[in-house]
Each structure stands twice: as C-alpha cells, then as structure tokens.
Design an enzyme around this catalytic site. Sequence first.
Site, mmCIF file in Angstrom:
data_model
loop_
_atom_site.group_PDB
_atom_site.id
_atom_site.type_symbol
_atom_site.label_atom_id
_atom_site.label_comp_id
_atom_site.label_asym_id
_atom_site.label_seq_id
_atom_site.Cartn_x
_atom_site.Cartn_y
_atom_site.Cartn_z
ATOM 1 N N ASP B 21 0.874 -1.165 0.000
ATOM 2 C CA ASP B 21 0.000 0.000 0.000
ATOM 3 C C ASP B 21 0.916 1.221 0.000
ATOM 4 O O ASP B 21 1.539 1.534 1.014
ATOM 5 C CB ASP B 21 -0.892 -0.033 1.251
ATOM 6 C CG ASP B 21 -1.696 1.255 1.420
ATOM 7 O OD1 ASP B 21 -1.628 2.134 0.538
ATOM 8 O OD2 ASP B 21 -2.396 1.375 2.449
ATOM 9 N N LYS B 83 2.786 11.493 -3.312
ATOM 10 C CA LYS B 83 1.768 10.809 -4.111
ATOM 11 C C LYS B 83 0.849 11.807 -4.804
ATOM 12 O O LYS B 83 0.321 11.527 -5.882
ATOM 13 C CB LYS B 83 0.955 9.894 -3.187
ATOM 14 C CG LYS B 83 -0.008 8.967 -3.891
ATOM 15 C CD LYS B 83 -0.626 8.023 -2.883
ATOM 16 C CE LYS B 83 -1.647 7.097 -3.485
ATOM 17 N NZ LYS B 83 -2.200 6.206 -2.439
ATOM 18 N N GLU B 182 -7.235 0.672 -4.453
ATOM 19 C CA GLU B 182 -7.234 0.597 -2.986
ATOM 20 C C GLU B 182 -8.562 0.126 -2.384
ATOM 21 O O GLU B 182 -8.564 -0.791 -1.561
ATOM 22 C CB GLU B 182 -6.796 1.944 -2.397
ATOM 23 C CG GLU B 182 -5.290 2.140 -2.561
ATOM 24 C CD GLU B 182 -4.846 3.590 -2.554
ATOM 25 O OE1 GLU B 182 -5.665 4.460 -2.205
ATOM 26 O OE2 GLU B 182 -3.685 3.854 -2.903
ATOM 27 N N ASP B 204 -13.277 5.262 1.021
ATOM 28 C CA ASP B 204 -11.847 5.322 1.327
ATOM 29 C C ASP B 204 -11.364 6.769 1.297
ATOM 30 O O ASP B 204 -11.162 7.342 0.230
ATOM 31 C CB ASP B 204 -11.097 4.464 0.288
ATOM 32 C CG ASP B 204 -9.590 4.439 0.529
ATOM 33 O OD1 ASP B 204 -9.102 5.155 1.429
ATOM 34 O OD2 ASP B 204 -8.901 3.699 -0.201
#
Lengths: 222, 617
Positions: B21, B83, B182, B204
Amino acid sequence: MEHPSQPDGGGVQSARCRQCGESSGGELFCAHCGSLQRPATDYYVFFGLKRVLVLDTEDLQRKFYELSRRLHPDRFTWKSAIERQYSLEATAILNDGYRVLRDPLMRAEYVLKQEGFDIGEQRSKDVPPELLEEVFDLNMALEELRLGDEEAHGQIEEARNRFLAMRESIDKELETLYRRFDDTQDRGVLQQVRTVLNRRRYVRNLVNEVEKELAREGQPAQ
Amino acid sequence: MSQVFDIDFGSHRKPRIVGIDLGTTNSLVAFLDLTGPKIIPGADGDLLTPSIVSYAEDGSVIAGNAARRLLIDQSERTVYSVKRLMGKGISDVKDEVKFFPFRIADGSESVIRLQLGGRAVTPPEVSAQVLAELKRNAEAYLGEPVTQAVITVPAYFNDAQRQATKDAGRIAGLDVLRLVNEPTAASLAYGLDKRRNGVVAVYDLGGGTFDISILRLHDGIFEVLATNGDTHLGGDDIDNRLMHIAFEDIAAEWGEDISHNGEAVQTLRQAVIAAKERLSYVPVTRIEFAFRGKTYQREITQELFEGLIKDIVDRTLSPCRQCIADSRVSVEEIDEVVMVGGSTRIPMVRRAVAALFKTKPHTELNPDEVVALGAAVQAGILSGEVQDTLLLDVTPLSLGIETMGGVVSKLIHRNSTIPASATEAFTTAVDGQRNVLIHVVQGERELVKDCRSLARFELNDIAPLPAGAARIEVRFLIDANGILNVSARDVRTGKEQSIEVKPSYGLSEEQVEAMILESVENAEDDFRERQVREARVEADAILGATEKARANDAWVELSDEQRAKVTAAVNRLLMVYHSEDHLLIRAKIEELNEATIALAETMMNTAVRGALKGTKV
C-alpha cells in the site's frame, strides 16, 4: 461505417494449437494440451451462443463469471508470454461482449452492425415522421417554460409521461421483432429493428431533455 | 497425499509476491502466509512506514521513519505527500505547491521535478525510495529476496498516475505484477472473512485521495459495479485548513508570517495533525506549538472543527451519489459500507456516510492496514495460493479520442470492467499522407480541453495512397492494471502498423531506464550480482528436482526421445550455470522446465495409481 473486417474469421479458429501443435479442437483451451488459444472475436461465438436477439441474461451472467474464472490474467501469472497475451485479449473480449450482450439495445445494434447495417449516431437527429407533431409541441412548451410561463410546467410533465409510455410500447414492439428475427433469421426483420431502434433512441433523448429541464426548474432560483 | 504430489517442478519459479500500500502519508508491505495476510514490520517494529524521503547533501537518501525526524531539521530536503504529485505537471498543482517547503525545478510541464539542494528528483523516484525501504523491510523479515509486488493505487487514478506508480516500482527494483485499486483491495481483505454474497460499498478517505467503490460479491468473485472519487481530497486538506487558522493567529499574535519557514511549517503541521487526531476521541483539545522561544496555543472544539471541515466532508458525498447511480443499485440494496483510510476515524465523516448509505459503516478493521492486507490477498491470487477468489475491477474514467472541432469521441466508457477494448478505423485525409496523429484523452466531458490529455499516438510509414484509401485499425486496450495499450494494423496488408507514443505526462521509457540504472549503481549490493545469484538458486532447485525424478519409476515410462530431451536440457543449463548472465541462466531453466513437463505428468499419474491401489487394499 462499413462492415468491420474480421481477419481472423471472427469465430473460426486456426485449428492448430500454438503451444503443442496438435489439433486444438477449435475450443478456447486446446483439446490436447489445455493451453489457452487465440480467442474468437465474435461475441456470440465467444460465449458459445446462437445469433439470437432474445437472450437469457441470467445464463449469460453465469457464463460470464465462469469464463472470468478461467480466462482472467490473474490466472496466468506463471504461464508463457503468448498465453498471457491471449488471456488479456480473451478477457477483454469477454468483458466487452458481456457489456454488449447483456443490454437488449446494444445487443441488437451489435447484430445489426455484424450484418452490415448502418447504425450511425447521426440518425437519431432526424425526427421520425410520426413524432414530428409531438416534438413541435414539446419545443413550444419548453420555450414557454423558459420564458416563465408556469402553465407550461404541466404540459412538460404530461409530455414526459407520454414519452415514457411511448418508450415502453417501443420496448414491447422491439421484443416482438426480436422474437420474430430469432424464429425466421430474416434480414427484413432486422431492417425493422433498425427503424424502431432509431425511434427509441430519439425518444430516449427527448426523455433526457425533458428530465433535465424539470430538474433545472426544481432547483431554487438564484 | 500431499507428500505424494510434492513434485511441483513449477514451484521453484514462484518467488513470493508481496502486497504494497503506497500511501500519501504512510506505506505498508504485507504478505500472505497459511493463516492469512500479514503486515511486515520495519526494523523498528512499526507497521507503518512514513512516505517521507530525505535527500542528504552528501547524496545519501533516507526513507521512512528516519526521514520523518528530518522533516523539521532538513525541511527543504525532505519530501512528503509526493503521491499527490504523481503523474502530474506543474500546472496541475499550482495551488498545492505553496504548502510544500521545496522548490519546483524548471521544465516541470510534463513531469514535476523537485529541486532538493543540488539535485532534482521526480515523484516516481521519490516513491521508489519508499518502495525500496519496504522491499528491504520485507527481505529482512522474510529472509529471502523480494522482487515481485502488487501495488495499490487510488481507484480514481488516471493512466498517467498509474504509469508513474509502475515506474516507481521498476526504479525500486520491483517487478510490479499488478496495480490494484485501494478500495477493491480493502474489500478483498474484508470480504474474505466476512460475507460471501451481497453488495458492499467501500468509502476510502486517505491522506490525499478519496475513492468510493461499489462491489457485488458473488461466490468469491468481487465484481466492481462502479467507482468514483477525487484524487485531490483527503486528510492533507483538513490539515491545511487548521494550518491556515494557525498562520493567521500567529501572524496576529507574533506579528510574523511563519508560513515560509520550512522548519516552522513542519513543526506546526505535526502539532495540528496531533490535535486533529485527538479530536476524533475528545470533544475539545488544544493546538500547541513552540518555535524559537515563542509559544502558540489555541483551543479547538469538535464543533469548530466540524464547521471547518464540513465542505471537505460534503465534497465526498457527490462522488458517492454518482457511484450509486452508476452501479445501478439502490441505496437499500447496499448491504454494508466499509470504511478505509485514516480520515474515516473522524466522527463527522462516519455520520455523513451513515446518513447517505442509511447503514452503520463498518469500522472494526484498522483503516490504515486493510488496503495492504488486501494487496497481499491479491498477490496470493496472482501466485495461485488463493484459488477461489477473483477481482473484476473497472476503469474509473472514460477513454476517448479527439475528433473534429476538439470534440471527444468516447471509445471505452467509465465503469467498464477491465480488461476492456475498443477498435477504431482511421484513414488519411490527403493524397500520399504518411502519418496520422491520434490524440487520446481521459475524462467525462464533451470537449478535449476539459478532459485529461493522455497521449498522442502517431501512426507512421503509412503506404502513400490516395486520400481515404489507407485503412488502419487501431486497437485500444485497457489492461487489468487500468493502463492503456495501443496497437495498430494496416487492414489492407494485415501487417502491424508502426506507432509512436508520446505520453502527455510522465517519464519516457528511456528516462525510466536511466533511473533504474542509476538506482542500481547506487544500490548497496550489486543488483546484477544478486540477480545472477537468484538465478543460480533457481537452477539448483530445478536441477535437484530433476535429479530426484530420475530415480522415480516414471523416468522409465518416458519415451527415449523424452528422456533425451530432459538430459539435453540439463546439460545446457549446467553449461551456462557459471556464466554471469542471469537472463541466459533463466532461459535455460525455462527450457528444462518445459522439457520436464511430460515427466512431471507421468509422475503425477504414477502417484495417483499408487494412491488408488493403496485404498483398495
């Protein structure tokens, strides 16, 4: 658009297995060594179905899940490069085909296209003659609504209900035509299917337009 | 029985695949063992590795927990939340970079370059350092080389962001076997020990991205019905709100703007995050910040906090509504909602989700860990360890090409199950035209200028013909990673058409190769040497298995030809065993493996016969 060429014969496989060289039996997996073969590109051939317009979608879903389990790239991690490539191609065709065949309208358009009919989008812009009057009245009502005429609101809601009813009857008409085609495999029926599909597409656009207008109106004034 | 079948020639080729992850704030690595997925701790015992990388003046690089300590002392050389910059150009992140203490180098139009002292690095290179840290942790823990991984990405990541993530993996020396979304990964971890059938939504909200996915579970098949999200929405935005308040307060109280002092910003950020986290459990807390002898304190109530973040929480709801509509299920049909990502600990987020989905969301799984655990499950699916589970994911964005007047013609619609493909025919507009340019975009809008440019594909060396006579069929295929592959074919000749790809954002293949080389040169242990070593270990395994098999009855049952094939393959492998070329060794391993297929099958059959005989007695 013309009939798309099918260099691989659409469904017909080269009968020799790329992996073991034996006769593969024309199946997805070689009858001899079990390795995955180059998949058929025709959705009906791929799913092992007859070219019919009425399909049992539950059966289709079962086939989709079953084939997914066997063909998905996740299952080919340790296989040869060529089998991995076939798995990718086969799963793309499986997914594309499932998307098209599970939807009665897309399914019919697919068959029409395969049979060389022109199903270009522009057609939806030509008003089907039997709808001319309806469309004229609707445009008037929309115009009045935009100019602030409250009474037009009722007219538009009425129009929406009329179009929804129309769409329903078109769907029934289509189902009858589908069955007739399945029984007769008659090209003339496909011609009729095409005409009705165009009309349906036109009515669908009308419904969308009316609903957009009603939704806009429902919002609080700025 | 299991010992009888302990003759799997293929097993030596199946190195362990880890699940990673790669988060905005923290990253984790997990693996699957017989009892299920497990997170691998770092050397310090922590399961979470901060996604922070510090570039020292002497050229050395530190990632993870150690780098976090440098956020304050070396703020202008220490990168966090990278990211958010993956797959972006400078114009995408103008508003954002003002919160970053480091400078963006010139020439960042298609790839952002962070200027850190004397060197400029791209987001994939920074992420590669985080991945390399995870890889080292996994290798130390498992006691074996780790070279293959599944990496998770936000479901709403576009092609360029996915490609950037894959590039990061390659630079870190990882073969990225699959990018998995994810929320989907989370559903795998969740669904394995919970329900078998039904409809599940996964909400999420992480550090920098928001995703919502709705799935149908069907006897082990996890079919994503629809997905939506915002790749620029998360806990970072909440932090920035609190930072903004503090900056203003401090400017008023101290008469000084600290928002350009990297050290102050980082210290304050940590204070703000701590306060935010406490507010999930207590109704009132304090932001406490000390800097150069001065102190700042401010009380924050949950009420004030919620007023501050309400619009951020609300921004997650419209993607949810769109996702429900696209999935063609009603809210009532959604059996459960699973919460993922640290920001879902905020009570207001939980209330908003409960109200929208009319059900109490699941919060029993650790929202920080569930994605990594799911990635490990997906790794198990790929390796074959997990047999009955399969993930069918979708593409989050429609794919189209530019047509006349800057209008988009959609080829693959959003929420199509992937792999998905479309074929389009192209021709020439003028006599003798040799090239055709195809502009591919991603997005839902009608006009090219409102969509995200993905790449320009140039069909080259088209045979000179009258206008409209050439016919090139182009196939657009989105693979299981959500990444576009394009191939083209001249319909008249049936030959493959040459095609040149110019990605709008991201690194070129040559740039990635150069970065891989550089990272190899800089690596502590020589990568090449290790690959040779690994190849020899594999060679030992298959040679040993073959040697053992020759003593088996099955060896005699083979034809002379089959036996000769095996012997020849063994000799060929032995000949290259001491070479320094790992690819050559692997090629010969592959040959031997193929040559022993018949032997393995015969042994299997003899074993079955033996076992059957045994039962009759």
